[in-house]
Design a protein around this motif. Structure first.
Motif, PDB file in Angstrom:
ATOM      1  N   ASP A  54       0.674  -1.215   0.053  1.00  0.00           N
ATOM      2  CA  ASP A  54       0.001   0.102  -0.117  1.00  0.00           C
ATOM      3  C   ASP A  54       1.016   1.247  -0.101  1.00  0.00           C
ATOM      4  O   ASP A  54       0.641   2.332  -0.774  1.00  0.00           O
ATOM      5  N   LYS A  57       2.358   1.310  -3.590  1.00  0.00           N
ATOM      6  CA  LYS A  57       1.385   2.102  -4.664  1.00  0.00           C
ATOM      7  C   LYS A  57       0.930   3.369  -4.436  1.00  0.00           C
ATOM      8  O   LYS A  57       0.756   4.132  -5.356  1.00  0.00           O
ATOM      9  N   GLU A  58       0.864   3.815  -3.150  1.00  0.00           N
ATOM     10  CA  GLU A  58       0.390   5.263  -2.862  1.00  0.00           C
ATOM     11  C   GLU A  58       1.325   6.204  -3.293  1.00  0.00           C
ATOM     12  O   GLU A  58       1.226   7.132  -3.804  1.00  0.00           O
ATOM     13  N   SER A  59       2.636   5.957  -2.837  1.00  0.00           N
ATOM     14  CA  SER A  59       3.880   6.707  -3.024  1.00  0.00           C
ATOM     15  C   SER A  59       4.318   6.661  -4.486  1.00  0.00           C
ATOM     16  O   SER A  59       4.557   7.746  -5.097  1.00  0.00           O
ATOM     17  N   GLY A  61       2.375   5.497  -7.423  1.00  0.00           N
ATOM     18  CA  GLY A  61       1.322   5.475  -8.266  1.00  0.00           C
ATOM     19  C   GLY A  61       1.417   4.639  -9.446  1.00  0.00           C
ATOM     20  O   GLY A  61       2.437   4.063  -9.361  1.00  0.00           O
ATOM     21  N   TYR A  78       4.612   0.589 -11.357  1.00  0.00           N
ATOM     22  CA  TYR A  78       4.764   1.332  -9.994  1.00  0.00           C
ATOM     23  C   TYR A  78       6.092   1.302  -9.874  1.00  0.00           C
ATOM     24  O   TYR A  78       6.963   1.371  -8.801  1.00  0.00           O
ATOM     25  N   ARG A 176       6.585   9.410   3.209  1.00  0.00           N
ATOM     26  CA  ARG A 176       6.675   8.053   2.721  1.00  0.00           C
ATOM     27  C   ARG A 176       7.656   7.397   3.889  1.00  0.00           C
ATOM     28  O   ARG A 176       7.618   6.383   4.392  1.00  0.00           O
ATOM     29  N   LYS A 179       5.804   6.914   7.117  1.00  0.00           N
ATOM     30  CA  LYS A 179       5.052   5.520   6.876  1.00  0.00           C
ATOM     31  C   LYS A 179       5.773   4.346   7.152  1.00  0.00           C
ATOM     32  O   LYS A 179       5.634   3.261   7.994  1.00  0.00           O
TER      33      LYS A 179
END
Length: 186
Positions: A54, A57-59, A61, A78, A176, A179
């Motif tokens: 996650d 994918k979020e970081s 894109g 990705y 990032r 996280k």
């Protein structure tokens, strides 16, 4: 004889899952037919947890058309690099396969680099970091050195060191790393 670039990417993903080299280059047409089948990479057990995926994918894109990354390399999906050329396109399932193949390769390297016990969250945070900064940088890092001395707190604090892009603190990387550190500390 011309080879379709998707065929090269498919072979790259297959070689990655089998522990092969992903440095092939294609000298072929630039358009990839999205209807071609990409092999499954479920043959090997992944240790990377969903929280890591996650964050990636979020970081990162997802981009289904090849783009140039900050280092000038062509990337797709990705942030997949091996075998990518200008003008290539893929579809969403192919991006997923390439991500899984890249993660399997990093996981394999991580098992060789980490010499101390780590839980799944710590392992996954390290994979996430290695995916972004490159395994060569992680190999030379103070973070890895401290971790392998069983200084888990010191290693955790080192995530914030990797927050710069082009020599300047990058707000995206600060978020990032926070996280990844949070995942490592669970």
């Amino acid at each position: 004889m011309k080879t379709n670039p998707l065929y090269t990417l498919t072979l790259t993903a297959l070689f990655l899952t089998l522990g092969g080299c992903a440095s092939q280059k294609s000298t072929t047409t630039k358009k990839v037919e999205p209807s071609l089948e990409v092999p499954s990479v479920t043959q090997q057990k992944s240790e990377t947890n969903q929280a890591c995926i996650d964050i990636i994918k979020e970081s990162e894109g997802v981009r289904l058309k090849a783009y140039q990354g900050p280092g000038g390399h062509w990337l797709i999906g990705y942030g997949h690099k091996a075998g990518v050329e200008q003008g290539m396109t893929i579809n969403a399932p192919q991006a997923e396969v390439l991500l899984k193949a890249d993660l399997l390769k990093i996981e394999d390297q991580m098992h060789k680099l980490v010499k101390v016990p780590v839980n799944n969250n710590q392992f996954s945070a390290l994979v996430c970091l290695g995916y972004n900064i490159g395994m060569g940088n992680l190999y030379k890092s103070t973070l890895l050195r401290l971790l392998n001395k069983e200084d888990y707190t010191g290693a955790s604090e080192q995530f914030s060191v990797w927050r710069k892009a082009a020599g300047k603190v990058n707000a995206h990387l600060v978020k990032r790393r926070a996280k990844e550190k949070s995942l490592f500390d669970k």
